[in-house]
Scaffold this motif. Structure first.
Motif, PDB file in Angstrom:
ATOM      1  N   GLN A 174      12.780   0.077  74.580  1.00  0.00           N
ATOM      2  CA  GLN A 174      13.963   0.344  75.428  1.00  0.00           C
ATOM      3  C   GLN A 174      14.441   1.883  75.150  1.00  0.00           C
ATOM      4  N   PHE A 175      14.100   2.556  74.169  1.00  0.00           N
ATOM      5  CA  PHE A 175      14.423   3.830  73.869  1.00  0.00           C
ATOM      6  C   PHE A 175      13.700   4.786  74.636  1.00  0.00           C
ATOM      7  N   ASP A 176      12.861   4.534  75.275  1.00  0.00           N
ATOM      8  CA  ASP A 176      12.181   5.518  75.981  1.00  0.00           C
ATOM      9  C   ASP A 176      12.648   5.831  77.168  1.00  0.00           C
ATOM     10  N   ARG A 177      13.058   7.281  77.252  1.00  0.00           N
ATOM     11  CA  ARG A 177      13.839   7.932  78.407  1.00  0.00           C
ATOM     12  C   ARG A 177      12.921   7.861  79.622  1.00  0.00           C
ATOM     13  N   ALA A 178      11.606   8.167  79.361  1.00  0.00           N
ATOM     14  CA  ALA A 178      10.660   8.417  80.470  1.00  0.00           C
ATOM     15  C   ALA A 178      10.562   7.113  81.415  1.00  0.00           C
ATOM     16  N   THR A 179      10.665   5.926  80.849  1.00  0.00           N
ATOM     17  CA  THR A 179      10.748   4.805  81.543  1.00  0.00           C
ATOM     18  C   THR A 179      11.850   4.075  81.889  1.00  0.00           C
ATOM     19  N   ALA A 180      13.020   4.511  81.371  1.00  0.00           N
ATOM     20  CA  ALA A 180      14.202   4.184  81.637  1.00  0.00           C
ATOM     21  C   ALA A 180      14.594   3.664  82.946  1.00  0.00           C
ATOM     22  N   GLY A 181      15.101   2.543  83.526  1.00  0.00           N
ATOM     23  CA  GLY A 181      15.385   2.147  84.948  1.00  0.00           C
ATOM     24  C   GLY A 181      14.091   1.626  85.514  1.00  0.00           C
ATOM     25  N   LEU A 182      12.981   1.570  84.875  1.00  0.00           N
ATOM     26  CA  LEU A 182      11.692   0.933  85.620  1.00  0.00           C
ATOM     27  C   LEU A 182      12.032  -0.579  85.415  1.00  0.00           C
ATOM     28  N   SER A 183      11.920  -1.340  86.430  1.00  0.00           N
ATOM     29  CA  SER A 183      12.005  -2.908  86.277  1.00  0.00           C
ATOM     30  C   SER A 183      10.632  -3.534  86.923  1.00  0.00           C
ATOM     31  N   ARG A 184      10.374  -4.636  86.435  1.00  0.00           N
ATOM     32  CA  ARG A 184       9.385  -5.299  86.980  1.00  0.00           C
ATOM     33  C   ARG A 184       9.735  -6.260  88.278  1.00  0.00           C
ATOM     34  N   VAL A 185       8.841  -5.936  89.222  1.00  0.00           N
ATOM     35  CA  VAL A 185       8.931  -6.589  90.429  1.00  0.00           C
ATOM     36  C   VAL A 185       7.688  -7.403  90.865  1.00  0.00           C
ATOM     37  N   VAL A 186       7.953  -8.414  91.525  1.00  0.00           N
ATOM     38  CA  VAL A 186       6.704  -9.051  92.264  1.00  0.00           C
ATOM     39  C   VAL A 186       7.002  -9.123  93.447  1.00  0.00           C
ATOM     40  N   VAL A 187       5.630  -8.616  94.433  1.00  0.00           N
ATOM     41  CA  VAL A 187       5.703  -8.516  95.652  1.00  0.00           C
ATOM     42  C   VAL A 187       4.345  -9.377  96.289  1.00  0.00           C
ATOM     43  N   SER A 188       4.642 -10.250  97.051  1.00  0.00           N
ATOM     44  CA  SER A 188       3.789 -11.025  97.683  1.00  0.00           C
ATOM     45  C   SER A 188       2.850 -10.347  98.692  1.00  0.00           C
ATOM     46  N   SER A 200       5.131  14.148  81.513  1.00  0.00           N
ATOM     47  CA  SER A 200       5.951  14.710  82.637  1.00  0.00           C
ATOM     48  C   SER A 200       7.477  14.958  82.373  1.00  0.00           C
ATOM     49  N   HIS A 201       8.033  13.818  81.872  1.00  0.00           N
ATOM     50  CA  HIS A 201       9.275  13.608  81.297  1.00  0.00           C
ATOM     51  C   HIS A 201       9.501  14.857  80.224  1.00  0.00           C
ATOM     52  N   ARG A 202       8.513  14.799  79.331  1.00  0.00           N
ATOM     53  CA  ARG A 202       8.718  15.683  78.077  1.00  0.00           C
ATOM     54  C   ARG A 202       9.048  17.253  78.542  1.00  0.00           C
ATOM     55  N   ILE A 203       8.160  17.623  79.535  1.00  0.00           N
ATOM     56  CA  ILE A 203       8.004  19.086  79.905  1.00  0.00           C
ATOM     57  C   ILE A 203       8.969  19.298  81.048  1.00  0.00           C
ATOM     58  N   GLY A 204       9.954  18.288  81.466  1.00  0.00           N
ATOM     59  CA  GLY A 204      11.074  18.771  82.220  1.00  0.00           C
ATOM     60  C   GLY A 204      10.724  18.545  83.718  1.00  0.00           C
ATOM     61  N   SER A 205       9.506  17.774  84.112  1.00  0.00           N
ATOM     62  CA  SER A 205       9.227  17.635  85.520  1.00  0.00           C
ATOM     63  C   SER A 205       8.789  16.306  85.638  1.00  0.00           C
ATOM     64  N   PRO A 206       9.818  15.406  85.672  1.00  0.00           N
ATOM     65  CA  PRO A 206       9.493  13.857  85.453  1.00  0.00           C
ATOM     66  C   PRO A 206       9.019  13.497  86.848  1.00  0.00           C
ATOM     67  N   LEU A 207       8.048  12.497  87.031  1.00  0.00           N
ATOM     68  CA  LEU A 207       7.712  11.697  88.410  1.00  0.00           C
ATOM     69  C   LEU A 207       8.758  11.290  89.090  1.00  0.00           C
ATOM     70  N   GLN A 208       8.852  11.525  90.253  1.00  0.00           N
ATOM     71  CA  GLN A 208      10.110  10.772  91.007  1.00  0.00           C
ATOM     72  C   GLN A 208       9.725   9.476  91.829  1.00  0.00           C
ATOM     73  N   ASN A 209      10.607   8.677  91.766  1.00  0.00           N
ATOM     74  CA  ASN A 209      10.368   7.505  92.191  1.00  0.00           C
ATOM     75  C   ASN A 209       9.193   6.437  92.116  1.00  0.00           C
ATOM     76  N   ILE A 210       8.899   6.423  90.874  1.00  0.00           N
ATOM     77  CA  ILE A 210       7.590   5.921  90.309  1.00  0.00           C
ATOM     78  C   ILE A 210       7.501   4.342  90.892  1.00  0.00           C
ATOM     79  N   VAL A 211       6.371   3.994  91.647  1.00  0.00           N
ATOM     80  CA  VAL A 211       6.109   2.766  91.699  1.00  0.00           C
ATOM     81  C   VAL A 211       4.635   2.642  91.274  1.00  0.00           C
ATOM     82  N   ALA A 212       4.604   2.045  90.125  1.00  0.00           N
ATOM     83  CA  ALA A 212       3.466   1.853  89.181  1.00  0.00           C
ATOM     84  C   ALA A 212       2.789   0.168  89.321  1.00  0.00           C
ATOM     85  N   LEU A 213       1.627   0.303  89.796  1.00  0.00           N
ATOM     86  CA  LEU A 213       1.240  -1.193  90.128  1.00  0.00           C
ATOM     87  C   LEU A 213       0.251  -1.464  89.176  1.00  0.00           C
TER      88      LEU A 213
END
Length: 317
Positions: A16-30, A72-85
């Protein structure tokens, strides 16, 4: 639905302290292939119409991308609008139905992205995910802004998947892995138990060593993840689907394409380079020096040991 235990703090998403993945939520799509699990910032589409789709390979899950997300987050160029499936058949997503096609899988990924509110996407795909990324670009040209395919399942690999005995010499380790997956699948639950038993005995490491350039440089959680994510039935079904696909359809791709392979990738043939030059002539082909099949993990490890005078591929956006 399948469940995927976390392998370690480094390669799991439960920190929960990982800023790189902060804001990512688990969603389920049919989807037409069943429920697909994705990790996404639920507010991202309200600020941008373009997603970054992250598609893992066979024997993986969305957590395969955590090293890239964090680097990517560490070097200051974070991936934008991630959808990781978690692709159908892996992670927490449902199983791949018998008879499912590559087109079905590609369309399911596109359906997930549009359901989440995105109308365009940049695709990062590894192995099978790279194959799907290229297929998405050919089937959804107006929505695909770019594709970065890392060790994509290309023509040499597809020839082995279609005729593993006849084309054994093209990529013998892939042919051997396909045979092993058929064997494990035949064992049913016993196959899963065998893999995890080998892992407990630390025998999975040398067996999986051809996948990586230097297993000693990797965090052990990588092997923990492999032990969990090897799904023989899913692998065999995905291999059959890929073998039925006509890869010459990729000639219609118009968006920017970057093809990355590891210097020591045993699942990519030198002939693939020529084939891609002819079929997708505008594609940029790069080599990640010091990496094997998992360049999106290994490239960060190998960066400190890059060979003088050699260009290093950097995968972060």
């Amino acid at each position: 639905m399948n469940t995927t235990p976390a392998s370690s703090t480094k390669y799991s998403a439960d920190n929960q302290f990982d800023r790189a993945t902060a804001g990512l939520s688990r969603v389920v799509v049919s989807t037409r292939l069943g429920d697909v699990v994705a990790y996404v910032n639920p507010n991202a589409a309200a600020h941008s119409d373009t997603a970054t789709l992250l598609l893992h390979g066979a024997a993986g899950s969305w957590t395969t991308w955590l090293p890239l997300i964090r680097a990517s987050h560490r070097i200051g160029s974070p991936l934008q609008n991630i959808v990781a499936l978690d692709l159908p058949g892996w992670g927490e997503s449902g199983s791949i139905p018998d008879g499912a096609t590559v087109e079905d899988m590609a369309d399911s990924v596109a359906h997930v992205a549009t359901t989440l509110g995105f109308t365009r996407w940049n695709v990062f795909g590894h192995s099978l995910g790279g194959h799907l990324g290229l297929t998405i670009a050919s089937r959804h040209p107006d929505q695909t802004a770019s594709v970065t395919a890392i060790s994509a399942t290309g023509p040499a690999a597809l020839s082995v998947l279609r005729h593993p005995v006849r084309n054994f010499g093209a990529l013998p380790l892939l042919a051997g892995m396909l045979g092993a997956m058929h064997f494990l699948r035949a064992l049913g639950k016993g196959g899963t138990a065998l893999v995890r038993g080998l892992h407990r005995l630390r025998l999975l490491d040398p067996l999986s060593s051809p996948l990586f350039a230097d297993t000693r440089a990797l965090d052990y959680s990588v092997f923990n993840s492999l032990a969990v994510e090897i799904r023989p039935s899913s692998f065999v079904r995905a291999a059959k689907a890929a073998g039925r696909y006509d890869e010459t359809r990729w000639a219609s791709i118009q968006c920017p394409v970057t093809l990355v392979r590891g210097e020591h990738d045993v699942f990519v043939s030198a002939s693939d380079t020529t084939w891609f030059d002819e079929v997708i002539p505008h594609a940029t082909q790069q080599v990640s020096w010091g990496a094997g099949h998992f360049a999106h993990i290994e490239s960060f490890v190998a960066a400190s040991t890059a060979r003088p005078g050699r260009r290093r591929t950097h995968l972060a956006a």
